[in-house]
Structures are given as C-alpha cells and as structure tokens.
Design an enzyme around this catalytic site. Structure first.
Site: not given
Ligand SMILES: NC(=O)c1ccc[n+]([C@@H]2O[C@H](COP(=O)([O-])OP(=O)(O)OC[C@H]3O[C@@H](n4cnc5c(N)ncnc54)[C@H](OP(=O)(O)O)[C@@H]3O)[C@@H](O)[C@H]2O)c1
Length: 326
Positions: A136
C-alpha cells in the site's frame, strides 16, 4: 457455482484470506464486477462463517479445502510468509494468481515475478500468470515519484525523504492492544522508525530499476482513521523545474486511476476509490532545487484489492477499469 458462472458468461475467481481486510474488500469488488463470479472464499480461524455479498450469502471455507482448479484466477490475500506456497498451488492447479502479500515482491524473492504497479507494468501484467501486487505505501509513493524518476531529474546521490501516514486497516485485522480504538483515537504517532520498514525492499528495487541512484528515507505513521494513506515526499532535484505539475500531467494523461491536481490531496478525496491523487509543489527558501510531492490513496482499494483487480482484469483479457470504483 462454476456452472452458474459459465451460464452467466462470468469468469470464476477465488479469494484466499477473504475474512481479512484486503480479502473482504476484494470479495465486495468481485461481487459488483460485471464479468467475474466469486467461486470460493477462504479463511483460517473464521472458516465456516457466512459473509453477505450484494444480496448473496457466501460461506467462508478452509483454505486447504479451496477448489483451486475451479477458478481461472485466484487472489491470495494471506499474510506474508504464508502466501508464496499457496501461489504455487494455484499455478499447479492451472489458475492464474495475484498475490497481495509481500512474498513475491522485488527484494523478497529471487524469482522474476511481474510487479503489478499497473500504470508502469501494464504490458507485462497482461501476459503474466502470476503478479505480485505492490504494497500500500509503495503504491502511493512510487506512482507519485514515477514521472520524476523516469525523466532523470532526481539529483544524483539524493536522499528522497518520505513521511507517510496510514489508517489502522493497514495493519490487518489480527487483534493488537496498540491498535485498540481507545489507544489510537485522538492520537498520531510514528512507528517503524529507523528506515527498516517491510515495504522498503520493493521501493528500493523499483527506484534502482529506473536507473536512479537516489536513496529512500521512509518514516511511517499511524493515523486514527480506518482507511487511507497520505504520503509527503521531499525530492532534491538536478535542476529547477519551471512547471512541475506539467510533468505529472503529461506522464499520467489518459490514466483512469491517476488524478493530478493543483489542490493538496486528502483522504476524503480517495476513500473507497481505486485512485491515486497527487500533486507536486516547489519548495522555497532552500538552496537545492527541491519538490514536495504529495499523494493519497485508499490503502484497501488502490493500495490492495482495487489494484489487484485492475491487474486481474488485464490478466483475464478484460477492460482494465471494469468493476473498479473511480
Ligand atoms: N491491509 C492492507 O491495507 C493491505 C494492503 C496491501 C497489501 N496487504 C497484504 O494483504 C494480505 C492480507 O492483509 P490483511 O490486512 O487483509 O490481513 P488480515 O486482515 O490479517 O487477514 C489475513 C487473512 O488471512 C487468513 N489467515 C491468517 N493466517 C493464516 C494462515 N496461517 N493460513 C491461512 N490463512 C490465514 C485470515 O483468516 P482468519 O480471519 O480466519 O484468521 C484472513 O482471512 C497481507 O499479506 C498484507 O500484507 C494488506
């Protein structure tokens, strides 16, 4: 569901990590996309839960149970460190992949994976089976710097100083005491100070790839809002530029998701939209010619799910802008 998608002439896609902030945003965009159908959505601890999507109810299944071969393309929105292995499984199943984690970005892997900063990698993205979606902060910062880097006007050996602030969804949905409402509200603070943030490797690789020897000094901050990033970038120049904004306007002419403005960009201009809004202003009162470049994005849309969908549209041969909120 796949039969339904074929009957409706929609392309089936899947989302891994659909209970997270980025994954949920993706599911919501896919639900409104005229050419795509959500074939499956997965979660980890929250598998079994239902999510409502435009009048439809979708059950979150375990990632291990995802029918990867039922989708033409799968988005991996899993935490970094967990995603790369799933991207391999997606490709082995015959689907294309867009990875939102940092696992496959430049500076994190030796593999040559297309870096999906769409506005400067369009042709490569369209040909790719797998795309590493940029972080981001890098999306806000690199797209704002791109016109200057491309024209070679950044001073030789310069330090580009970036101060950027993100809303709390940038940290993901895992519970943390320092991200509780009562800790964050009414406050504003820096974090990751010392120029070692996880997003620096991909930004450094990108800057180097343009032929510039400039270095980055990046300090992130936490904003007491849910979504949005505002970056303030100070760039020493080789020479004075008479009309700096003209450079940005020319580079981004015709780009559907870039807004070059005279006014200062703000989070309210970009919330829930797949855009980067930016401006460039000459700094007065210092001897080195210097520009202050500002950019704003929604970290969950252009900074994550929106850009991922923009890349997926190209990879699937669809109109790049289809289903994306301007
Ligand atoms: N948030 C942002 O602004 C943003 C921007 C750009 C890129 N990203 C990237 O996008 C990805 C997701 O980010 P997020 O902010 O959405 O994170 P998040 O809210 O923590 O969501 C993580 C997701 O992965 C699942 N998960 C967690 N541990 C896991 C495991 N060991 N095996 C399989 N699934 C697992 C979680 O499931 P449960 O909910 O069931 O635990 C949830 O669906 C990350 O790599 C992050 O760096 C995020």
């Amino acid at each position: 569901m796949q039969l339904y998608a074929l009957f409706m002439h929609k392309i089936p896609v899947g989302v891994l990590g659909a209970s997270g902030y980025a994954g949920r945003e993706l599911c919501s965009l896919i639900g409104r996309h005229p050419g795509l159908d959500l074939a499956f959505a997965t979660a980890n601890e929250r598998s079994g839960e239902q999510i409502r999507l435009n009048g439809r109810s979708i059950q979150l299944i375990r990632t291990e149970s995802a029918p990867l071969d039922s989708a033409a393309l799968v988005f991996s929105s899993l935490p970094h460190g967990h995603s790369a292995a799933w991207v391999k499984k997606i490709l082995d199943a015959g689907a294309k992949a867009v990875d939102l984690s940092s696992d496959l970005r430049p500076g994190h892997t030796e593999q040559q994976i297309v870096y999906g900063l769409t506005e400067c990698r369009r042709a490569e993205v369209a040909e790719a089976d797998v795309v590493a979606n940029p972080g981001c902060y890098p999306t806000a910062i690199l797209l704002a710097l791109l016109p200057l880097l491309e024209c070679g006007d950044v001073a030789s050996g310069a330090t580009i100083s970036v101060s950027a602030a993100s809303g709390t969804t940038g940290a993901g949905s895992t519970a943390r005491t320092d991200l509780l409402f009562s800790e964050v509200t009414g406050d504003f603070r820096a974090y990751g100070v010392g120029n070692n943030h996880r997003h620096l490797p991909e930004m450094r690789e990108f800057v180097r790839g343009t032929g510039s020897d400039a270095e980055l000094l990046f300090t992130p901050h936490l904003l007491p809002v849910a979504r949005g990033i505002l970056a303030t970038i100070t760039v020493p120049l080789r020479r004075n530029i008479a009309d700096p904004l003209a450079l940005w306007k020319e580079r981004y002419s015709g780009e559907p998701f870039i807004e070059v403005t005279e006014s200062l960009p703000a989070l309210r201009d970009v919330a829930h939209r797949n855009v980067v809004r930016m401006t460039a202003i000459k700094a007065s009162g210092i001897s080195t010619p210097t520009l202050v470049v500002l950019s704003a994005i929604d970290n969950l849309v252009k900074g994550a799910a929106g850009q991922a969908l923009q890349n997926a549209n190209l990879m699937l041969g669809l109109d790049e802008a289809e289903g994306l909120p301007h």
